[in-house]
Design an enzyme around this catalytic site. Sequence first.
Site, mmCIF file in Angstrom:
data_model
loop_
_atom_site.group_PDB
_atom_site.id
_atom_site.type_symbol
_atom_site.label_atom_id
_atom_site.label_comp_id
_atom_site.label_asym_id
_atom_site.label_seq_id
_atom_site.Cartn_x
_atom_site.Cartn_y
_atom_site.Cartn_z
ATOM 1 N N GLU A 17 10.843 16.454 72.864
ATOM 2 C CA GLU A 17 11.210 17.139 71.622
ATOM 3 C C GLU A 17 10.364 16.629 70.457
ATOM 4 O O GLU A 17 10.137 15.424 70.327
ATOM 5 C CB GLU A 17 12.694 16.866 71.368
ATOM 6 C CG GLU A 17 13.472 18.044 70.894
ATOM 7 C CD GLU A 17 13.624 19.183 71.894
ATOM 8 O OE1 GLU A 17 12.741 20.074 71.906
ATOM 9 O OE2 GLU A 17 14.600 19.186 72.654
ATOM 10 N N THR A 19 7.324 17.045 70.125
ATOM 11 C CA THR A 19 6.048 16.592 70.671
ATOM 12 C C THR A 19 4.997 17.710 70.635
ATOM 13 O O THR A 19 3.810 17.431 70.684
ATOM 14 C CB THR A 19 6.223 16.144 72.131
ATOM 15 O OG1 THR A 19 6.958 17.176 72.807
ATOM 16 C CG2 THR A 19 7.001 14.846 72.223
ATOM 17 N N ASP A 20 5.468 18.956 70.558
ATOM 18 C CA ASP A 20 4.493 20.065 70.698
ATOM 19 C C ASP A 20 3.468 20.072 69.568
ATOM 20 O O ASP A 20 2.264 20.132 69.815
ATOM 21 C CB ASP A 20 5.180 21.435 70.892
ATOM 22 C CG ASP A 20 6.074 21.895 69.756
ATOM 23 O OD1 ASP A 20 6.411 21.076 68.884
ATOM 24 O OD2 ASP A 20 6.427 23.097 69.746
ATOM 25 N N GLY A 81 18.973 26.986 68.651
ATOM 26 C CA GLY A 81 18.174 26.075 69.459
ATOM 27 C C GLY A 81 17.872 26.569 70.865
ATOM 28 O O GLY A 81 17.391 25.815 71.691
ATOM 29 N N LEU A 82 18.153 27.835 71.151
ATOM 30 C CA LEU A 82 17.763 28.384 72.454
ATOM 31 C C LEU A 82 16.567 29.318 72.294
ATOM 32 O O LEU A 82 16.241 30.082 73.192
ATOM 33 C CB LEU A 82 18.938 29.123 73.105
ATOM 34 C CG LEU A 82 20.133 28.246 73.495
ATOM 35 C CD1 LEU A 82 21.290 29.105 74.003
ATOM 36 C CD2 LEU A 82 19.738 27.223 74.556
ATOM 37 N N SER A 83 15.941 29.248 71.129
ATOM 38 C CA SER A 83 14.698 29.984 70.868
ATOM 39 C C SER A 83 14.851 31.493 70.863
ATOM 40 O O SER A 83 14.027 32.210 71.439
ATOM 41 C CB SER A 83 13.623 29.596 71.877
ATOM 42 O OG SER A 83 13.238 28.307 71.622
ATOM 43 N N SER A 85 14.290 33.164 68.335
ATOM 44 C CA SER A 85 13.197 33.616 67.504
ATOM 45 C C SER A 85 11.935 33.864 68.335
ATOM 46 O O SER A 85 11.315 34.931 68.253
ATOM 47 C CB SER A 85 12.960 32.526 66.454
ATOM 48 O OG SER A 85 12.205 32.976 65.393
ATOM 49 N N ASP A 130 8.284 26.945 72.337
ATOM 50 C CA ASP A 130 9.229 28.011 72.664
ATOM 51 C C ASP A 130 8.516 29.236 73.243
ATOM 52 O O ASP A 130 8.981 29.837 74.209
ATOM 53 C CB ASP A 130 10.015 28.416 71.408
ATOM 54 C CG ASP A 130 10.621 27.210 70.711
ATOM 55 O OD1 ASP A 130 10.820 26.176 71.384
ATOM 56 O OD2 ASP A 130 10.892 27.297 69.498
ATOM 57 N N TYR A 180 12.796 20.147 59.523
ATOM 58 C CA TYR A 180 11.726 20.328 60.510
ATOM 59 C C TYR A 180 10.330 20.257 59.878
ATOM 60 O O TYR A 180 9.456 19.513 60.330
ATOM 61 C CB TYR A 180 11.913 21.673 61.220
ATOM 62 C CG TYR A 180 10.941 21.910 62.351
ATOM 63 C CD1 TYR A 180 11.267 21.561 63.647
ATOM 64 C CD2 TYR A 180 9.687 22.467 62.115
ATOM 65 C CE1 TYR A 180 10.372 21.770 64.685
ATOM 66 C CE2 TYR A 180 8.786 22.666 63.138
ATOM 67 C CZ TYR A 180 9.140 22.331 64.421
ATOM 68 O OH TYR A 180 8.250 22.525 65.432
HETATM 69 C C1 GLA Z 1 11.746 23.971 67.654
HETATM 70 C C2 GLA Z 1 10.330 24.491 67.507
HETATM 71 C C3 GLA Z 1 9.422 23.992 68.623
HETATM 72 C C4 GLA Z 1 9.548 22.479 68.813
HETATM 73 C C5 GLA Z 1 11.008 22.050 68.841
HETATM 74 C C6 GLA Z 1 11.168 20.557 68.840
HETATM 75 O O1 GLA Z 1 12.346 24.519 68.786
HETATM 76 O O2 GLA Z 1 10.333 25.894 67.504
HETATM 77 O O3 GLA Z 1 8.100 24.361 68.359
HETATM 78 O O4 GLA Z 1 8.837 21.794 67.820
HETATM 79 O O5 GLA Z 1 11.733 22.569 67.744
HETATM 80 O O6 GLA Z 1 10.759 20.028 70.043
#
Ligand code: GLA
Length: 317
Positions: A17, A19-20, A81-83, A85, A130, A180
């Site tokens: 997490e 790390t991207d 937090g399940l993306s 977006s 994501d 963030y």
């Molecule tokens: C969100 C962002 C991702 C990533 C995570 C943290 O989901 O969209 O790009 O940075 O947070 O790992």
Amino acid sequence: MSGATAFAPGRVNLIGEHTDYNGGLSLPFAISEGITVTVEPGEGDSDDPYLRGAVAELRTAGVRIPDVRVAIESDLPQGSGLSSSAALEVALCLALLRFADAAEMERLEVARLCSRVENEWVGAETGLLDQIASLFGREGHAMRIDFRTLDVSDVALDLHGWTLAVVDSGEKHSNAAGGYNERRRECTEAAAMLGVETVSEADRAAARSLADPLDRRVLHVLDENERVDAAIEVLAAGDLPALGRLLDAGHASLRDLYDASTEAVEQTVERLKRAGAAGARMMGGGFGGHVLALFAPDTPPPAEARLVTPGPGAKVL
Ligand code: GLA
């Protein structure tokens, strides 16, 4: 010209997490739930940043997109937090590409384009985690992503009867408004001070010499990258209790080194641990959203939990 429909899944990030955007490692998988987008000829909602962004970015990439109308169906909770977006961006792009009869676009290229929609049109400075997870999902598998090289490799997710489940902390996170973007800036600053391109390349001793909180931010990233490869090893060995301990360690690091937790998230983690979870951690950008937990075969997840299993990646229907 007839319509086109595409589905894109949400994702769970097993570990790795924040790390991207730091050139590090992650181990996500696409889940079965997601978003289905249908585009048809017509006048679209010109205020929607996702649609405007996707159309504009595709046009910049040379794809001719006529005026479209969009219908969206989702079984993915939003902003948690399940993306949702990224799933929306990916489904939109794939549907628009098909609708425009465009030549096949490489999946990494689609991920980058969707990420530009997120960064420049929706206003969240997120990384590529994501979008790649949604596009590269494979049933029964997670994927190791190396964000320095953008190598994506399948990792079999054999849980030997153990289960993964997510619970909503009830606190909506907003990547754009939350801490963030601030974390991202801190990491950029730390990398510049250490003379490296990304903090994943930082030397541990040098990281420790930085002033608080930059030292802790870098140490989180270095440890978290190591936890990704450790997770892959324990999965290969079928050592699920060790995976639980890695989830706990990841959570503690996000809370104590990255300052990305909240009261509601802490309470959710504690509730899950009391319910017998072998490991539990906040997932995604943090500052709210979902908590991921691992349960042994003889410990049923609590009723509030949603089981998550690795499903296939995004596709045109
Ligand atoms: C969100 C962002 C991702 C990533 C995570 C943290 O989901 O969209 O790009 O940075 O947070 O790992």
